[in-house]
Design a protein around this motif. Structure first.
Motif, PDB file in Angstrom:
ATOM      1  N   GLU A  79       0.831  -1.208   0.000  1.00 29.48           N
ATOM      2  CA  GLU A  79       0.000   0.000   0.000  1.00 29.48           C
ATOM      3  C   GLU A  79       0.866   1.260   0.000  1.00 29.48           C
ATOM      4  N   ARG A  80       1.909   1.249   0.810  1.00 27.37           N
ATOM      5  CA  ARG A  80       2.807   2.406   0.897  1.00 27.37           C
ATOM      6  C   ARG A  80       3.480   2.672  -0.453  1.00 27.37           C
ATOM      7  N   LEU A  81       3.943   1.611  -1.117  1.00 30.98           N
ATOM      8  CA  LEU A  81       4.621   1.785  -2.404  1.00 30.98           C
ATOM      9  C   LEU A  81       3.656   2.231  -3.504  1.00 30.98           C
ATOM     10  N   GLN A  82       2.429   1.741  -3.466  1.00 31.28           N
ATOM     11  CA  GLN A  82       1.427   2.199  -4.439  1.00 31.28           C
ATOM     12  C   GLN A  82       1.159   3.690  -4.262  1.00 31.28           C
ATOM     13  N   LYS A  83       1.038   4.131  -3.023  1.00 32.42           N
ATOM     14  CA  LYS A  83       0.820   5.550  -2.755  1.00 32.42           C
ATOM     15  C   LYS A  83       2.036   6.364  -3.171  1.00 32.42           C
ATOM     16  N   LEU A  84       3.236   5.859  -2.920  1.00 35.84           N
ATOM     17  CA  LEU A  84       4.448   6.563  -3.325  1.00 35.84           C
ATOM     18  C   LEU A  84       4.495   6.728  -4.838  1.00 35.84           C
ATOM     19  N   ASP A  85       4.169   5.677  -5.569  1.00 37.18           N
ATOM     20  CA  ASP A  85       4.115   5.779  -7.041  1.00 37.18           C
ATOM     21  C   ASP A  85       3.149   6.869  -7.472  1.00 37.18           C
ATOM     22  N   ALA A  86       1.982   6.919  -6.846  1.00 37.78           N
ATOM     23  CA  ALA A  86       0.974   7.926  -7.195  1.00 37.78           C
ATOM     24  C   ALA A  86       1.463   9.333  -6.877  1.00 37.78           C
ATOM     25  N   ILE A  87       2.163   9.490  -5.761  1.00 38.13           N
ATOM     26  CA  ILE A  87       2.700  10.804  -5.385  1.00 38.13           C
ATOM     27  C   ILE A  87       3.716  11.275  -6.422  1.00 38.13           C
ATOM     28  N   ILE A  88       4.655  10.407  -6.774  1.00 32.68           N
ATOM     29  CA  ILE A  88       5.679  10.783  -7.751  1.00 32.68           C
ATOM     30  C   ILE A  88       5.030  11.117  -9.085  1.00 32.68           C
ATOM     31  N   GLN A  89       4.081  10.308  -9.510  1.00 32.48           N
ATOM     32  CA  GLN A  89       3.373  10.543 -10.776  1.00 32.48           C
ATOM     33  C   GLN A  89       2.636  11.885 -10.751  1.00 32.48           C
ATOM     34  N   SER A  90       2.067  12.264  -9.612  1.00 34.71           N
ATOM     35  CA  SER A  90       1.332  13.530  -9.531  1.00 34.71           C
ATOM     36  C   SER A  90       2.260  14.736  -9.655  1.00 34.71           C
ATOM     37  N   HIS A  91       3.500  14.598  -9.208  1.00 35.75           N
ATOM     38  CA  HIS A  91       4.456  15.709  -9.293  1.00 35.75           C
ATOM     39  C   HIS A  91       5.230  15.718 -10.615  1.00 35.75           C
ATOM     40  N   PHE A  92       5.427  14.544 -11.190  1.00 38.31           N
ATOM     41  CA  PHE A  92       6.193  14.416 -12.437  1.00 38.31           C
ATOM     42  C   PHE A  92       5.436  13.478 -13.380  1.00 38.31           C
ATOM     43  N   PRO A  93       4.325  13.945 -13.957  1.00 30.49           N
ATOM     44  CA  PRO A  93       3.442  13.051 -14.735  1.00 30.49           C
ATOM     45  C   PRO A  93       4.078  12.425 -15.968  1.00 30.49           C
ATOM     46  N   ASP A  94       5.106  13.031 -16.519  1.00 34.47           N
ATOM     47  CA  ASP A  94       5.717  12.504 -17.742  1.00 34.47           C
ATOM     48  C   ASP A  94       6.981  11.690 -17.479  1.00 34.47           C
ATOM     49  N   ALA A  95       7.314  11.477 -16.220  1.00 30.93           N
ATOM     50  CA  ALA A  95       8.561  10.776 -15.883  1.00 30.93           C
ATOM     51  C   ALA A  95       8.413   9.272 -16.067  1.00 30.93           C
ATOM     52  N   SER A  96       9.487   8.677 -16.552  1.00 29.36           N
ATOM     53  CA  SER A  96       9.538   7.221 -16.616  1.00 29.36           C
ATOM     54  C   SER A  96      10.288   6.723 -15.381  1.00 29.36           C
ATOM     55  N   ASN A  97      10.111   5.455 -15.054  1.00 29.10           N
ATOM     56  CA  ASN A  97      10.753   4.903 -13.857  1.00 29.10           C
ATOM     57  C   ASN A  97      12.269   5.009 -13.889  1.00 29.10           C
ATOM     58  N   ASP A  98      12.870   4.939 -15.077  1.00 27.33           N
ATOM     59  CA  ASP A  98      14.323   4.997 -15.138  1.00 27.33           C
ATOM     60  C   ASP A  98      14.872   6.412 -14.959  1.00 27.33           C
ATOM     61  N   GLN A  99      14.011   7.406 -14.858  1.00 26.97           N
ATOM     62  CA  GLN A  99      14.445   8.772 -14.596  1.00 26.97           C
ATOM     63  C   GLN A  99      14.495   9.086 -13.102  1.00 26.97           C
ATOM     64  N   ILE A 100      13.880   8.254 -12.280  1.00 25.56           N
ATOM     65  CA  ILE A 100      13.746   8.540 -10.858  1.00 25.56           C
ATOM     66  C   ILE A 100      14.940   7.978 -10.093  1.00 25.56           C
ATOM     67  N   VAL A 101      15.568   8.855  -9.301  1.00 27.06           N
ATOM     68  CA  VAL A 101      16.706   8.473  -8.479  1.00 27.06           C
ATOM     69  C   VAL A 101      16.310   8.694  -7.035  1.00 27.06           C
ATOM     70  N   PHE A 102      16.272   7.620  -6.249  1.00 25.22           N
ATOM     71  CA  PHE A 102      15.959   7.746  -4.836  1.00 25.22           C
ATOM     72  C   PHE A 102      17.229   8.110  -4.088  1.00 25.22           C
ATOM     73  N   ARG A 103      17.127   9.145  -3.266  1.00 26.06           N
ATOM     74  CA  ARG A 103      18.263   9.640  -2.516  1.00 26.06           C
ATOM     75  C   ARG A 103      18.243   9.055  -1.117  1.00 26.06           C
ATOM     76  N   ALA A 104      19.400   8.940  -0.492  1.00 22.73           N
ATOM     77  CA  ALA A 104      19.507   8.440   0.865  1.00 22.73           C
ATOM     78  C   ALA A 104      20.673   9.114   1.554  1.00 22.73           C
ATOM     79  N   GLY A 105      20.798   8.877   2.842  1.00 18.34           N
ATOM     80  CA  GLY A 105      21.827   9.543   3.615  1.00 18.34           C
ATOM     81  C   GLY A 105      23.202   8.927   3.514  1.00 18.34           C
ATOM     82  N   ALA A 106      23.285   7.698   3.045  1.00 23.49           N
ATOM     83  CA  ALA A 106      24.589   7.022   2.952  1.00 23.49           C
ATOM     84  C   ALA A 106      25.128   7.137   1.537  1.00 23.49           C
ATOM     85  N   GLU A 107      26.435   7.191   1.439  1.00 28.67           N
ATOM     86  CA  GLU A 107      27.057   7.228   0.102  1.00 28.67           C
ATOM     87  C   GLU A 107      27.006   5.856  -0.531  1.00 28.67           C
TER      88      GLU A 107
END
Length: 107
Positions: A79-107
């Motif tokens: 459920e959390r991942l489905q909502k996350l997909d919808a959130i990203i799509q709402s902010h970047f409607p034309d983005a493909s999955n290979d354009q998305i880079v998830f950031r984190a605190g570790a190198e």
């Protein structure tokens, strides 16, 4: 192809480590960035001292142009991942999955 930076964090409280990740994300992705504040429906406690609105306002003080979205807790990861997909799509409607880079605190 440009990339989109997405950082998922509680930021409760916002600290220098969060700022370092956001700063780097903005440096690498420009205005194509999204901060997803996780646990937006959490009940205040010593472990979670700030509400979603307070956390969002702290972030906006430092990054007034940063896109910010809320992600409530859900009973399942699916459920959390489905909502996350919808959130990203709402902010970047034309983005493909290979354009998305998830950031984190570790190198």
């Amino acid at each position: 192809m440009h990339t989109i930076g997405v950082y998922i964090g509680r930021c409760n409280p916002l600290h220098l480590g969060h700022e370092a990740v956001v700063d780097r994300m903005i440096a690498e992705h420009g205005d194509a960035c999204l901060l997803v504040l996780w646990s937006s429906n959490v009940i205040l406690s010593p472990h979670d001292p700030f509400s979603y609105d307070e956390r969002k306002s702290f972030v906006q003080m430092l990054y007034p142009d940063l896109r910010i979205a809320l992600l409530p807790d859900y009973p399942t990861d699916e459920e959390r991942l489905q909502k996350l997909d919808a959130i990203i799509q709402s902010h970047f409607p034309d983005a493909s999955n290979d354009q998305i880079v998830f950031r984190a605190g570790a190198e």
